[in-house]
Design an enzyme around this catalytic site. Structure first.
Site, PDB file in Angstrom:
ATOM      1  N   HIS A 185       0.840  -1.198   0.000  1.00  0.00           N
ATOM      2  CA  HIS A 185       0.000   0.000   0.000  1.00  0.00           C
ATOM      3  C   HIS A 185       0.874   1.247   0.000  1.00  0.00           C
ATOM      4  O   HIS A 185       0.395   2.347   0.197  1.00  0.00           O
ATOM      5  CB  HIS A 185      -0.899  -0.011   1.239  1.00  0.00           C
ATOM      6  CG  HIS A 185      -0.135  -0.457   2.432  1.00  0.00           C
ATOM      7  ND1 HIS A 185       0.144  -1.789   2.662  1.00  0.00           N
ATOM      8  CD2 HIS A 185       0.499   0.212   3.400  1.00  0.00           C
ATOM      9  CE1 HIS A 185       0.886  -1.898   3.759  1.00  0.00           C
ATOM     10  NE2 HIS A 185       1.118  -0.700   4.216  1.00  0.00           N
ATOM     11  N   CYS A 186       2.185   1.077  -0.214  1.00  0.00           N
ATOM     12  CA  CYS A 186       3.073   2.248  -0.229  1.00  0.00           C
ATOM     13  C   CYS A 186       3.665   2.430  -1.622  1.00  0.00           C
ATOM     14  O   CYS A 186       3.316   3.358  -2.342  1.00  0.00           O
ATOM     15  CB  CYS A 186       4.209   2.061   0.778  1.00  0.00           C
ATOM     16  SG  CYS A 186       3.672   1.808   2.442  1.00  0.00           S
ATOM     17  N   ILE A 187       4.561   1.517  -1.978  1.00  0.00           N
ATOM     18  CA  ILE A 187       5.393   1.745  -3.163  1.00  0.00           C
ATOM     19  C   ILE A 187       4.593   1.841  -4.456  1.00  0.00           C
ATOM     20  O   ILE A 187       4.843   2.738  -5.266  1.00  0.00           O
ATOM     21  CB  ILE A 187       6.489   0.668  -3.249  1.00  0.00           C
ATOM     22  CG1 ILE A 187       7.245   0.576  -1.913  1.00  0.00           C
ATOM     23  CG2 ILE A 187       7.450   0.980  -4.388  1.00  0.00           C
ATOM     24  CD1 ILE A 187       7.784   1.881  -1.396  1.00  0.00           C
TER      25      ILE A 187
ATOM     26  N   ASP B 260       2.229   5.504  -3.516  1.00  0.00           N
ATOM     27  CA  ASP B 260       2.718   6.826  -3.076  1.00  0.00           C
ATOM     28  C   ASP B 260       3.239   7.689  -4.225  1.00  0.00           C
ATOM     29  O   ASP B 260       2.880   8.871  -4.331  1.00  0.00           O
ATOM     30  CB  ASP B 260       3.808   6.663  -2.001  1.00  0.00           C
ATOM     31  CG  ASP B 260       3.245   6.032  -0.723  1.00  0.00           C
ATOM     32  OD1 ASP B 260       4.065   5.642   0.136  1.00  0.00           O
ATOM     33  OD2 ASP B 260       2.018   5.924  -0.608  1.00  0.00           O
TER      34      ASP B 260
END
Ligand code: SAJ
Length: 446
Positions: A271-273, A276
């Site tokens: 859910h980041c890379i 974002d």
């Protein structure tokens, strides 16, 4: 006013609110409570609030005993009642910032949290946004919401951004020992946010504005996405040249300076890379600038599942088997090793692509017993010699540590290894196909 807030932070009489009790908010709430503050955690989920009040924990890195102890001592309570936030002196907002289907920022959670904080705000309150977001969010969404209620930012209410750096499952780095970047709208905002976090986090790094702090996080994760994309392209290059990309990377990694090792794989999840960098790309599009590195990395990373599926097709072809009708086991579906999170996992794309070609696909993941897709649940399978022997191919997508890869080697016909996890196994029964095993090598292997 600033001095009063500082004093209440120093003597721990300040009451701290945390909005969003997920993998960021709950560990943060625990650190504030362990530092001696009374903490009110606000979440919209009744299930979360009640399990926490029972002394349980839904977050892998937060031990239930810690929750139970802090609840019992009256230092932490979880609630779904927004009005409880009227009791707090400071609020940290740690709510999701997902992307919409069109890969635009979905700011609905941040807006809802900002409105809740604003409704409950009173003079002297410090409000800090932690959710990863595009530069400008704090100044354009959070500050105006408070100003609308007549507060003067930096005088009678204080606003800052501090990016979350939680790495779920990291055995070394957690909330307390990961340096915390803080950027306030005014110097007084920065000073108060710094004092608050310094009460429970070992290292604070102040920057001059919330935009700088917002960009720090985006730089950190864009750095990863771009470098993973570059090394995935290197895998495609090596595949065309018939060179082992892992050998090249491992040898390059012996350079003691000026190099940082990244490894190719089936794509990027989490859910980041994958998400974002798109916050920055979206913001820059509104300023008529195309962030080409972000877009190119995303293009390459998102084509890796298809690259892996083509390897599977070539491996089956060498056995004169079509993908259509083949029995394929996907080994590991979490988005990275040794965790139980399947969000954005490339394994889901690999499964979909194989099934679109007519394969019968099952999966095994020691951390994930089942996956929910489009409303229906797909159960994982056990990993036994008989099940492995019955496959036409095993595809290693996530390289969990606690899997008996030698058993898979001993019983599978062919293994497509997208993570190079079979490199040290005894080559017994299965043929191993890596990301850079060429078609010529495959054909010759029969
Ligand atoms: N991946 C590769 N090759 C690599 C590294 C990662 O293919 O060399 C893949 C992983 O398999 C995964 C995805 O990329 O699917 C993301 O991996 P990640 O290691 O970046 O793990 P995340 O998504 O959990 O990233 C988090 C981030 N933490 C925060 O945003 C606070 C990231 O900034 C951290 O650097 C990372 O953890 C970490 O180092 O563990």
């Amino acid at each position: 006013m600033k001095q009063q807030v500082l004093q209440r932070i120093e003597d721990r009489s300040a009451v701290i609110g945390v909005i969003g009790l997920g993998y960021v908010g709950l560990p943060l709430a625990m650190e504030f409570a362990k530092a001696g503050f009374r903490v009110i955690g606000y979440d919209v989920s009744e299930r979360v609030a009640s399990l926490l009040m029972r002394g349980e924990s839904h977050i892998q890195d937060v031990p239930p005993a810690e929750v139970a102890d802090l609840v019992r001592r009256g230092l932490f309570e979880a609630t779904t009642v927004e009005a409880r936030l009227s009791e707090v002196d400071a609020i940290s907002i740690a709510v999701p910032t997902p992307l919409s289907k069109t890969r635009d920022p979905d700011m609905s959670y941040v807006i809802a949290a900002a409105e809740a904080a604003t409704r409950q705000a009173r003079r002297g309150m410090l409000v800090i946004l932690e959710s990863t977001t595009y530069p400008g969010t704090t100044r354009e969404i959070l500050a105006p919401a408070l100003a609308k209620r007549g507060f003067h930012i930096g005088e009678d209410v204080f606003v800052a951004f501090s990016p979350e750096r939680v790495d779920p499952g990291n055995p070394v780095y957690h909330t307390k020992n990961t340096p915390k970047v803080v950027g306030g709208i005014t110097p007084a905002c920065t000073e108060l946010a710094t004092a608050l976090y310094a009460s429970c986090i070992d290292t604070i790094v102040t920057v001059s504005s919330p935009e700088a702090a917002e960009l720090v996080k985006l730089l950190e994760n864009t750095f990863r996405s771009v470098n993973i994309g570059m090394v995935n392209e290197m895998a495609i290059v090596c595949d065309k040249l018939g060179v082992d990309v892992w050998e090249v990377i491992n040898a390059a990694a012996t350079k003691p300076f000026g190099f940082m090792k990244f490894t190719p794989g089936p794509g990027i999840g989490g859910h980041c890379i994958p998400l974002d960098p798109h916050y920055l790309a979206w913001k820059m599009r509104t300023l008529n600038y195309k962030t080409r590195f972000i877009d190119l990395a995303s293009e390459i990373n998102s084509q890796m599942p298809m690259f892996v599926v083509e390897k599977v097709a070539h491996a089956l072809n060498a056995d004169r088997k079509p993908v259509n009708g083949s029995n394929i086991l996907v080994l590991g579906v979490a988005y990275k090793r040794d965790i139980d999170d399947v969000r954005e996992s490339p394994a889901l794309d690999v499964i979909r692509l194989l099934e679109e070609s007519g394969a019968t696909v099952t999966f095994h993941d020691p951390y994930i017993p089942s996956i929910r897709e489009d409303g229906h649940v797909r159960a994982g399978t056990a990993l036994t010699p008989a099940i492995v022997a019955a496959t036409d191919a095993v595809v290693i997508v996530t390289d969990h540590s606690n899997v008996d890869y030698q058993m898979v080697m001993d019983h599978a016909t062919v293994i497509v290894d997208s993570r190079n996890v079979t490199r040290d196994l005894v080559q017994t029964n299965a043929r191993v196909v890596s990301l850079t095993t060429t078609r010529a090598a495959l054909a010759a292997s029969h």
